[in-house]
Design a protein around this motif. Sequence first.
Motif, PDB file in Angstrom:
ATOM      1  N   VAL A 262       0.860  -1.183   0.000  1.00  0.00           N
ATOM      2  CA  VAL A 262       0.000   0.000   0.000  1.00  0.00           C
ATOM      3  C   VAL A 262       0.895   1.231   0.000  1.00  0.00           C
ATOM      4  O   VAL A 262       1.884   1.292   0.734  1.00  0.00           O
ATOM      5  CB  VAL A 262      -0.950   0.005   1.221  1.00  0.00           C
ATOM      6  N   LEU A 263       0.577   2.191  -0.864  1.00  0.00           N
ATOM      7  CA  LEU A 263       1.406   3.378  -1.024  1.00  0.00           C
ATOM      8  C   LEU A 263       0.644   4.635  -0.625  1.00  0.00           C
ATOM      9  O   LEU A 263      -0.563   4.730  -0.864  1.00  0.00           O
ATOM     10  CB  LEU A 263       1.831   3.525  -2.491  1.00  0.00           C
ATOM     11  N   GLN A 273       1.737   8.430 -12.378  1.00  0.00           N
ATOM     12  CA  GLN A 273       3.178   8.192 -12.542  1.00  0.00           C
ATOM     13  C   GLN A 273       3.567   6.831 -11.977  1.00  0.00           C
ATOM     14  O   GLN A 273       4.280   6.058 -12.600  1.00  0.00           O
ATOM     15  CB  GLN A 273       3.976   9.282 -11.791  1.00  0.00           C
ATOM     16  N   ALA A 274       3.079   6.583 -10.766  1.00  0.00           N
ATOM     17  CA  ALA A 274       3.434   5.324 -10.100  1.00  0.00           C
ATOM     18  C   ALA A 274       2.905   4.125 -10.903  1.00  0.00           C
ATOM     19  O   ALA A 274       3.537   3.067 -10.937  1.00  0.00           O
ATOM     20  CB  ALA A 274       2.872   5.305  -8.674  1.00  0.00           C
ATOM     21  N   PHE A 275       1.772   4.304 -11.565  1.00  0.00           N
ATOM     22  CA  PHE A 275       1.203   3.217 -12.374  1.00  0.00           C
ATOM     23  C   PHE A 275       2.134   2.865 -13.535  1.00  0.00           C
ATOM     24  O   PHE A 275       2.399   1.691 -13.815  1.00  0.00           O
ATOM     25  CB  PHE A 275      -0.184   3.626 -12.885  1.00  0.00           C
ATOM     26  N   LYS A 276       2.649   3.924 -14.179  1.00  0.00           N
ATOM     27  CA  LYS A 276       3.590   3.684 -15.287  1.00  0.00           C
ATOM     28  C   LYS A 276       4.803   2.899 -14.807  1.00  0.00           C
ATOM     29  O   LYS A 276       5.247   1.944 -15.447  1.00  0.00           O
ATOM     30  CB  LYS A 276       4.073   5.026 -15.861  1.00  0.00           C
ATOM     31  N   SER A 335      10.178  -4.888  -4.656  1.00  0.00           N
ATOM     32  CA  SER A 335      11.046  -4.061  -3.814  1.00  0.00           C
ATOM     33  C   SER A 335      11.735  -2.997  -4.661  1.00  0.00           C
ATOM     34  O   SER A 335      11.842  -1.834  -4.259  1.00  0.00           O
ATOM     35  CB  SER A 335      12.119  -4.907  -3.128  1.00  0.00           C
ATOM     36  N   ALA A 336      12.197  -3.393  -5.840  1.00  0.00           N
ATOM     37  CA  ALA A 336      12.861  -2.431  -6.727  1.00  0.00           C
ATOM     38  C   ALA A 336      11.887  -1.315  -7.098  1.00  0.00           C
ATOM     39  O   ALA A 336      12.259  -0.137  -7.164  1.00  0.00           O
ATOM     40  CB  ALA A 336      13.360  -3.136  -7.989  1.00  0.00           C
ATOM     41  N   LEU A 337      10.623  -1.682  -7.320  1.00  0.00           N
ATOM     42  CA  LEU A 337       9.618  -0.669  -7.651  1.00  0.00           C
ATOM     43  C   LEU A 337       9.446   0.313  -6.500  1.00  0.00           C
ATOM     44  O   LEU A 337       9.500   1.537  -6.690  1.00  0.00           O
ATOM     45  CB  LEU A 337       8.275  -1.346  -7.968  1.00  0.00           C
ATOM     46  N   LEU A 338       9.265  -0.217  -5.290  1.00  0.00           N
ATOM     47  CA  LEU A 338       9.033   0.655  -4.131  1.00  0.00           C
ATOM     48  C   LEU A 338      10.204   1.598  -3.916  1.00  0.00           C
ATOM     49  O   LEU A 338      10.026   2.801  -3.680  1.00  0.00           O
ATOM     50  CB  LEU A 338       8.815  -0.186  -2.870  1.00  0.00           C
ATOM     51  N   LEU A 341      10.127   4.357  -6.490  1.00  0.00           N
ATOM     52  CA  LEU A 341       9.035   5.316  -6.285  1.00  0.00           C
ATOM     53  C   LEU A 341       9.338   6.260  -5.114  1.00  0.00           C
ATOM     54  O   LEU A 341       9.056   7.453  -5.175  1.00  0.00           O
ATOM     55  CB  LEU A 341       7.721   4.578  -6.023  1.00  0.00           C
ATOM     56  N   LEU A 342       9.926   5.696  -4.045  1.00  0.00           N
ATOM     57  CA  LEU A 342      10.261   6.520  -2.876  1.00  0.00           C
ATOM     58  C   LEU A 342      11.414   7.468  -3.209  1.00  0.00           C
ATOM     59  O   LEU A 342      11.369   8.655  -2.906  1.00  0.00           O
ATOM     60  CB  LEU A 342      10.639   5.624  -1.696  1.00  0.00           C
ATOM     61  N   GLU A 343      12.413   6.916  -3.875  1.00  0.00           N
ATOM     62  CA  GLU A 343      13.595   7.697  -4.246  1.00  0.00           C
ATOM     63  C   GLU A 343      13.232   8.901  -5.098  1.00  0.00           C
ATOM     64  O   GLU A 343      13.736   9.999  -4.905  1.00  0.00           O
ATOM     65  CB  GLU A 343      14.533   6.790  -5.043  1.00  0.00           C
ATOM     66  N   GLN A 344      12.337   8.654  -6.069  1.00  0.00           N
ATOM     67  CA  GLN A 344      11.972   9.735  -6.990  1.00  0.00           C
ATOM     68  C   GLN A 344      10.855  10.609  -6.430  1.00  0.00           C
ATOM     69  O   GLN A 344      10.356  11.500  -7.117  1.00  0.00           O
ATOM     70  CB  GLN A 344      11.559   9.151  -8.348  1.00  0.00           C
ATOM     71  N   GLY A 345      10.454  10.347  -5.209  1.00  0.00           N
ATOM     72  CA  GLY A 345       9.419  11.175  -4.580  1.00  0.00           C
ATOM     73  C   GLY A 345       8.040  11.024  -5.190  1.00  0.00           C
ATOM     74  O   GLY A 345       7.161  11.861  -4.979  1.00  0.00           O
ATOM     75  N   ILE A 346       7.844   9.970  -5.944  1.00  0.00           N
ATOM     76  CA  ILE A 346       6.524   9.766  -6.554  1.00  0.00           C
ATOM     77  C   ILE A 346       5.521   9.322  -5.488  1.00  0.00           C
ATOM     78  O   ILE A 346       4.361   9.709  -5.514  1.00  0.00           O
ATOM     79  CB  ILE A 346       6.622   8.745  -7.703  1.00  0.00           C
ATOM     80  N   VAL A 347       5.987   8.510  -4.550  1.00  0.00           N
ATOM     81  CA  VAL A 347       5.145   8.188  -3.395  1.00  0.00           C
ATOM     82  C   VAL A 347       5.889   8.650  -2.142  1.00  0.00           C
ATOM     83  O   VAL A 347       7.117   8.780  -2.150  1.00  0.00           O
ATOM     84  CB  VAL A 347       4.800   6.675  -3.307  1.00  0.00           C
TER      85      VAL A 347
END
Lengths: 508, 508
Positions: A262-263, A273-276, A335-338, A341-347
């Motif tokens: 859950v994000l 963005q996160a969906f892409k 894990s790579a996705l999460l 997403l966190l690194e790029q500030g998308i979530v």
Amino acid sequence: MQQRVIKPAAGIVLAQQRQHHKPARLESFKKLSNVDIEHFKKIVPAETVLATAAVGGKADPIELEGFNADWLDKYRGNSQLVLRPKTTKEVSAILKYCSEQRIAVVPQGGNTGLVGGSVPVHDEVVLSLRNMNRVRSYDEVSGVLVCDAGCVLEELDNYVAERGHIMPLDLGAKGSCHIGGNVATNAGGIRFLRYGSLHGSVLGLEVVLPDGTVLDNLSTLRKDNTGYDLKQLFIGSEGTLGVITGVSVLTPRRPSAVNVAVLGVPSYENVQQAFKHARQRCGEILSAYEFWDSSCMRAVLHHQSLKSPLEAEYPFYVLVETSGSEKAHDDEKLSALLEELLEQGIVEDGALAQDDTQISRMWMMREGIPESLGKTGATYKYDVSIPIPVLYDVVKDIAKKLEKADLYKPDQSSGPVKMVCGYGHIGDSNLHLNVVADKFEDRVTNIFEPYVYEWVASHRGSISAEHGVGLMKRDYLGYSKSPEMISYMKRIKDVFDPHHILNPYKVV
Amino acid sequence: MQQRVIKPAAGIVLAQQRQHHKPARLESFKKLSNVDIEHFKKIVPAETVLATAAVGGKADPIELEGFNADWLDKYRGNSQLVLRPKTTKEVSAILKYCSEQRIAVVPQGGNTGLVGGSVPVHDEVVLSLRNMNRVRSYDEVSGVLVCDAGCVLEELDNYVAERGHIMPLDLGAKGSCHIGGNVATNAGGIRFLRYGSLHGSVLGLEVVLPDGTVLDNLSTLRKDNTGYDLKQLFIGSEGTLGVITGVSVLTPRRPSAVNVAVLGVPSYENVQQAFKHARQRCGEILSAYEFWDSSCMRAVLHHQSLKSPLEAEYPFYVLVETSGSEKAHDDEKLSALLEELLEQGIVEDGALAQDDTQISRMWMMREGIPESLGKTGATYKYDVSIPIPVLYDVVKDIAKKLEKADLYKPDQSSGPVKMVCGYGHIGDSNLHLNVVADKFEDRVTNIFEPYVYEWVASHRGSISAEHGVGLMKRDYLGYSKSPEMISYMKRIKDVFDPHHILNPYKVV
């Protein structure tokens, strides 16, 4: 997605619920009498006939209650006769007689629909498929299941799970809905993103036409290009063309590894963005991408015994699910996705379920939304398809209109309208727009109806993504289909049901 | 799968090929005259009208050759007029006039079909869609492509590849076939196992009906439950209900990692065993599972400049393909599968492609089969669906029957029949049964026709898995569909094409 089937809590005043416009009874339909009941008792076992005194039977009208009203008690008919045949032959004999006698019939599965499609409008005979609930065959090599229409979806999913497979659809109502009803309404649900539409996974149907003809097309073949694919017409026809009695469906292999996260997401732009990123990183194992807004989350946390897996509150939440055949690989991908997403500030935050209990609690959060909104107040529900980039705009737009009309104050939950919120299946462009009010009343409805349909039509969306048309949206069909399309739908109706006895007043 | 489109080598005597029974010309159809040609020149640009002197035009009949005969030159019509409209509006005007004047029309895409569906039988007007070949829109978030019906499949695949996506179907004829023809014939092909049927991936169609009505249902939505899904009827209707002018199709993300292996398998039983293992081990990344027998392999090695990747000869060969989003993971899964299969003796040898060149050479082996058989002799082709366990039995059975009739000697290639062989898509229960003979002659045909259709029907198979019905199988439809089904197909035909001007003599 359809909602989990629960009977409304005692405290909810059902009479408050909005009654939709009811078309007048067509006088061309015969009124049932004792003679008809006696005839039905000759063609189906007497114990499967439920008739009230009004038509010469002995059943207490209360016994017919569950067949006359839908589960939200929003639509209510006045049928005096329920038939529950056990075989296709019986269904055929019933329909043949009804056709000859011009008796109107409403086919009924689990009665979990949301648009008034599965209950009578007036005194139609209810043809319940619940006694037709056998698995007819299962092939473990191909994964093809052939079963009666009245099998409950969850029971089928358990059946194929034991054989290493999975039903290609899943929805909140799974514990009650029938596979026949799923097919008749072209149900979508939460596995749609991964396994696609029933138009692809249903391989064959057995359908009884109004004149009693049995169309036997219970093919178990993935490929069959011999003439027009008639079964496709019955998928999504909501019981207006024929009664589905048997279904052949392809069941994929059950994924051995399931992961859920859950994000917490700062904006709708970032939800997209996160969906892409999810599609890129998780590719073939992405099996769900659901979203909901903070209003939904508040309602869920208030009404369910659930705790948010994230510490802070966010404008949007996303549930990502992966399903694959190799846990180590899937863990790595998610894990790579999460991380990305966190690194790029998308979530802004994310929680990964550590075990099956956590997975199921995360899903309960998403699946508990409809129930929680229902407990908050009278809920107006719209199930629409809108191109992803503008999908959430309609929620903001409706909120503004209600605010302007002094019916809604976003910061308080005191106005006639308490909440305007959105959730749904981003991956399928499918939004559930809900407006929660103190009660159903015209001054509220008038603000967003037909405005919401106009809005959707102007973006070439669909006014019914998955719930169907039924009685509720029959008058609005023109917002999603051209006059030419509707005219040909009517001609198709004439071909299969020339006397229009099947599920009258609905769809077209 | 349809075959790669190649013009037959000069050495092949086309006249030898078997002429199928040709129904008599229906006298209710108008014979074209100069007046009609002049009318057409008013509604479409003059340069898109190709008319011979017989109807008052100037075109050399040789220019119409490619429109009158199919690529195998098995079916041949005698049209004197080809129209190549550039817009939907032009198609509408053409059909409206033809409808009023009772002029028969055959819609034509890439003309790569195998059942005589895309060429005239007599003097029907050929309506070629090749000038309608623009991409109308592409949405990179959802992957939805909207394009004209005359776009070539391979060009579309290249177009979406540049955007990170893949067309959900692929077949040997991709360099010539049109997406409109693919949809009209519900083409299957080698990506079917992974991406499923066009009934699932086509989201919308623009169709011109015989009376000129344009049914605009070019939806880009994955979910739309508003009334009957009419577009489904046109998918697989082989141009007999309407002319598809536009297509909206969902394109999946293009897998970044593709792996291919070829296996040597000792028996058909083991081909099935290996399939079960492949589905278990490779799950969601399994994208193709093709098989062929040793006869096919010998023909390919003889006629193509290819070397077997395996040292010995085996009774059966399997090509396994995986497509995923993470090469390291996919390598691991496929290697584990191969190891397991070799260890358990299910396969006797296996070769894993090391680079793109090897992948493409392995695919050429499978895709080169139809061409190689064509070079061997006159090829009778049957494209059938049969439950997997008995799928190969029909090949053995036909061989035995021919042997018994003294027409075939398995160890020699001298008899009137040189080869009886099978290949196809195991994952989809789809067999291509081919009989290669010196020439097409009745004493050979009579052995297996209609026997092969009876065989398939008795196993509840389909007499046309993916090639369709066209002219070739119209008389055999009853082997796969009940009289009731066929009767309703005819009623559907009457609804959309009341004067039966579209693609006459075919399908129903």
